[in-house]
Design a protein around this motif. Structure first.
Motif: not given
Lengths: 301, 321
Positions: A86-89, A92-94, A247-253, A270-272
Motif C-alpha cells: 500500500g505504500a502508506s508508509s 511503493s515496492p511496485w 529509478v532503476a532500483q531492484t527488489a533486493p535493493v 516478513c511480508a516484504a
C-alpha cells in the motif's frame, strides 16, 4: 533375433531397478531405519522452520508478531502485505518489483538467445580447442563480481547509465551467459549426432536446424537453464546496489531499506521478504531436480 | 590415426613418424568457409563475455596500480604499489582479508559436513522422503537479502526474535536473552549462511549418492561388507568428485558473499569481508585505486582455490562428454 535385442535392454533396466530396490529394502523397516527416518524429518523441519516462521509472521498483526515468547497461534491477517504494497508508509515496492522482473526476464531471454548457438557450436560441431573455450566460460564465474565493480561504476557514471535498468540487463546477461552455455551444452551432448547429419543432408541451414530440431528436443533443458538465470538475476544485490539508486532500483535493493528498521514492523519486514522471495520459491519448488543439475553447471547428471 | 592403431611389427625399429596434418596458414584458415560456419554461432556469446567480464577486470588491475581517489582527481599517478601495501598493513583491511578466509572456510566445511549427513539420510527409503527433500530445499530458495533480513529481525532480534522467544518458552522468564548479532556477530553471519548453503550441498551430494551403481552396492552387501565398510570403501570414493564440486562452487559463492554481511552487521564488529570492504572503499571513500587492489586480491584468492579444485570439474567434464 530382433525380439531378443528389443527385449534385452528393458530386461536389464528392470533388473537394475530391482537390485536398487533390494538394496534399499534391506535397510528399511529395522528399528534403526525408523529412527533415521524420524531424524531426517526433524532436520527437515528445523531447516524449513525459519521460512515457515517468515510466512507465519507476515500473516500476523504487528502486535502479535513482536511478542516474546512467540505467538504461533495468533489470528491471521493480511495487514503486513497491505502495509508493504500500500505504500502508506514509505515508497511503493511496485517500481522495484517491475525493475527486477524486467532485468530478470529480459536478461534471461537474451542469455538463452546467445547461449543456444554457442552451445550448439561447442557440442554438435565442436570447434577446435572447444574445451579451452568451455574452460574460459567457466573461468569467468571464478572472477568475483567485485573485481569488475569499479570499472563498471566509472563507465556507468561517465556515459550516464548509472541508475539505468538497461545497463543492469546487460550486466546480468554477462553474469549468467557462461552458466547457460555450460548447461545447454550438457543437454545438447545427449542428442544423437545422426539427427543433425540427417538435417544437414536435407539441406537445413543453421537457423533452421536450431529452430526445428534442437530447440524442440532440448526445451526442458532450456526451461531449466532459463529458471537458473532468472533466479540468479532476481537475487543479485551487489551490482544493483552499486549501480542503481532510485529509478532503476531492484527488489533486493528495495529490501535493504528494511535493514535498519526495527522490529516494530516485523510483520511488514516478513511480508516484504516473503513477497520478494515468492517468485523464486515457486519456481524452485516446481523444478527441484532441474535446479540441482543447473546449479552444478550441468556437470552432475 | 592409422599409424596410432597399427603397431609396427618390429618394436626395435624407430616408431613411424606420425602423419601430421600440415599446419594451415592463417590465410587458408581464414578462408575456410566450413570452419567459420562452425565458429560463427559461438562468436556473439564469446565476444559479449570478453567485453563484459575480461575488460573490466583488466581495467581493475590497471587502476590498482594508481593512487586514484575521486576526491583528489588532480593527483592521479600510475605505477604505485602503495594500495597493495595498504591492504596488508592497515589493521582494518588485514582483518577483512582474514575474516573473508575464516568465513569461507567455516561456512563451506560446515555446510559440506551437514550436507553429506543429510544427503545420506535422504538417500534412504522412508515415509515422506519427497516432503523432507522439499523442506530442505526451501532455505536455498529464499532471496539472499530476504533471508538475511529474516534472520536479523525475526530470528536474532534480542527482544522479539524467535531464538530468544524459544528460550523464554523453554526456560521461563529468567531465560538468558543474548543479543545474538552484537554478542556473536561472526557466528550470527556464519549461522545464517550455513542455513542457506547446507541445502545446496545436500542437493549436489544427494545427486551423487543416487548415481551410485545399485548392483555394485548390492554385491558389497552380498560379500558381507558392513555399513561402515561400504561407506568408507565404496560410497566415499564415488562421492569424492561430488564433494569437491560442491566445495568448489560453495567457495566461489561464499568468497564473494556480500548480502549477509551488508544486511546483518553492515561490516560492524569485525565482520567486514573483502567484498563489503570494496563496496565501502568505492562508495564512501571513493578511493578507486585501493578498491581495485582489494578486488585484485579477491581474484587471486579465488584463483588459488579454483586451481586446486579445477581438476575435479575437468574430470566431470570429460566423462560427461
Amino acid at each position: 533375433m530382433t525380439t531378443a535385442l528389443a527385449a534385452n535392454p528393458s530386461k536389464t533396466a528392470a533388473e537394475k531397478r530391482a537390485s536398487n530396490a533390494r538394496v534399499r529394502n534391506n535397510r528399511r523397516g529395522s528399528k534403526g531405519g525408523i529412527f533415521l527416518g524420524l531424524l531426517a524429518w526433524v532436520i527437515g523441519i528445523i531447516f524449513v522452520f525459519p521460512v515457515f516462521y517468515m510466512l507465519l509472521t507476515s500473516l500476523h498483526s504487528e502486535f502479535d508478531a513482536a511478542t516474546n515468547p512467540p505467538s504461533f497461534f495468533a489470528p491471521l491477517t493480511l495487514d503486513g502485505y497491505r502495509e508493504f504494497f500500500g505504500a502508506s508508509s514509505g515508497a511503493s515496492p511496485w517500481p522495484p518489483l517491475i525493475n527486477s522482473a524486467t532485468a530478470s526476464i529480459v536478461s534471461t531471454i537474451v542469455v538463452i538467445l546467445l547461449a543456444i548457438p554457442a552451445a550448439y557450436a561447442l557440442s554438435v560441431k565442436p570447434v577446435e580447442k572447444w574445451t579451452d573455450v568451455m574452460f574460459f566460460f567457466l573461468s569467468t564465474k571464478f572472477l568475483p563480481a567485485v573485481a569488475g565493480l569499479l570499472p563498471l561504476y566509472i563507465i556507468a557514471k561517465t556515459i550516464g547509465v548509472l541508475d539505468n535498468i538497461n545497463f543492469i540487463v546487460i550486466l546480468y546477461t554477462a553474469m549468467n551467459l557462461p552458466i547457460a552455455v555450460w548447461m545447454l551444452r550438457s543437454f545438447l551432448a545427449d542428442i544423437p549426432v545422426e539427427l543433425f547429419e540427417a538435417a544437414s543432408i536435407d539441406g537445413a541451414g543453421l537457423i533452421r536446424t536450431l529452430r526445428s530440431i534442437i530447440v524442440p528436443i532440448i526445451s526442458p533443458g532450456i526451461a531449466a537453464t532459463a529458471l537458473i538465470c532468472f533466479i540468479f538475476s532476481w537475487n543479485e544485490l551487489l551490482l544493483a546496489n552499486t549501480l542503481t539508486s532510485i529509478v532503476a532500483q531492484t527488489a533486493p535493493v528495495f529490501l535493504t531499506s528494511f535493514v535498519t528498521s526495527q522490529g516494530l514492523f516485523l510483520a511488514k519486514v516478513c511480508a516484504a521478504a516473503t513477497a520478494v522471495s515468492l517468485p523464486v520459491l515457486i519456481a524452485g519448488f516446481a523444478a527441484q531436480d532441474k535446479l540441482v543439475q543447473g546449479l552444478s553447471l550441468g556437470a552432475v547428471k | 590415426m592409422a599409424t596410432a592403431t597399427a603397431t609396427p611389427p618390429d618394436q626395435t625399429a624407430p616408431a613411424p613418424k606420425k602423419t601430421k596434418v600440415p599446419e594451415r596458414s592463417f590465410g587458408e584458415r581464414w578462408g575456410d568457409k566450413k570452419g567459420w560456419a562452425r565458429r560463427v554461432p559461438l562468436l556473439p556469446a564469446l565476444a559479449f563475455i570478453v567485453i563484459m567480464t575480461q575488460l573490466p577486470f583488466v581495467a581493475t588491475i590497471l587502476v590498482s596500480f594508481t593512487n586514484w581517489n575521486a576526491n583528489y582527481p588532480d593527483e592521479i599517478k600510475f605505477g604505485t604499489l602503495q594500495n597493495f601495501v595498504t591492504v596488508f598493513t592497515d589493521a582494518g583491511l588485514r582483518q577483512s582479508v582474514f575474516f573473508t578466509i575464516l568465513l569461507t572456510v567455516t561456512v563451506v566445511l560446515v555446510s559440506l559436513a551437514f550436507g553429506l549427513g543429510i544427503a545420506l539420510l535422504l538417500n534412504r527409503n522412508f515415509i515422506g522422503r519427497g516432503a523432507v527433500r522439499t523442506m530442505m530445499i526451501a532455505p536455498f530458495l529464499v532471496v539472499p537479502v530476504a533471508a538475511a533480513l529474516l534472520w536479523k529481525h525475526a530470528m536474532y532480534n534480542p527482544e522479539y526474535g524467535l531464538f530468544n522467544g524459544l528460550l523464554t518458552q523453554v526456560f521461563g522468564a529468567s531465560a538468558p536473552q543474548p543479543d545474538w548479532i552484537t554478542d556473536f556477530p561472526r557466528l550470527a553471519i556464519m549461522g545464517e549462511l550455513i542455513w542457506q548453503w547446507t541445502p545446496f550441498m545436500t542437493l549436489i551430494l544427494l545427486a551423487g549418492l543416487q548415481s551410485r551403481p545399485g548392483d555394485v552396492m548390492e554385491a558389497a552387501q552380498v560379500d558381507g561388507a558392513n555399513a561402515w565398510q561400504t561407506f568408507a570403501n565404496m560410497t566415499m570414493p564415488h562421492m569424492r568428485r561430488y564433494l569437491e564440486l560442491a566445495g568448489l562452487l560453495g567457495t566461489i559463492y561464499i568468497i564473494q558473499q556480500f548480502d549477509s554481511v551488508f544486511t546483518l552487521t553492515a561490516g560492524a564488529y569485525g565482520t567486514a569481508n573483502l567484498p563489503y570492504t570494496i563496496y565501502q572503499t568505492l562508495y564512501n571513500a571513493q578511493d578507486y585505486g585501493l578498491a581495485s587492489a582489494q578486488g585484485v586480491i579477491v581474484v587471486i584468492g579465488t584463483i588459488i582455490i579454483a586451481t586446486f579444485a579445477l581438476r575435479t570439474v575437468s574430470s566431470l567434464f570429460e566423462e560427461g562428454n
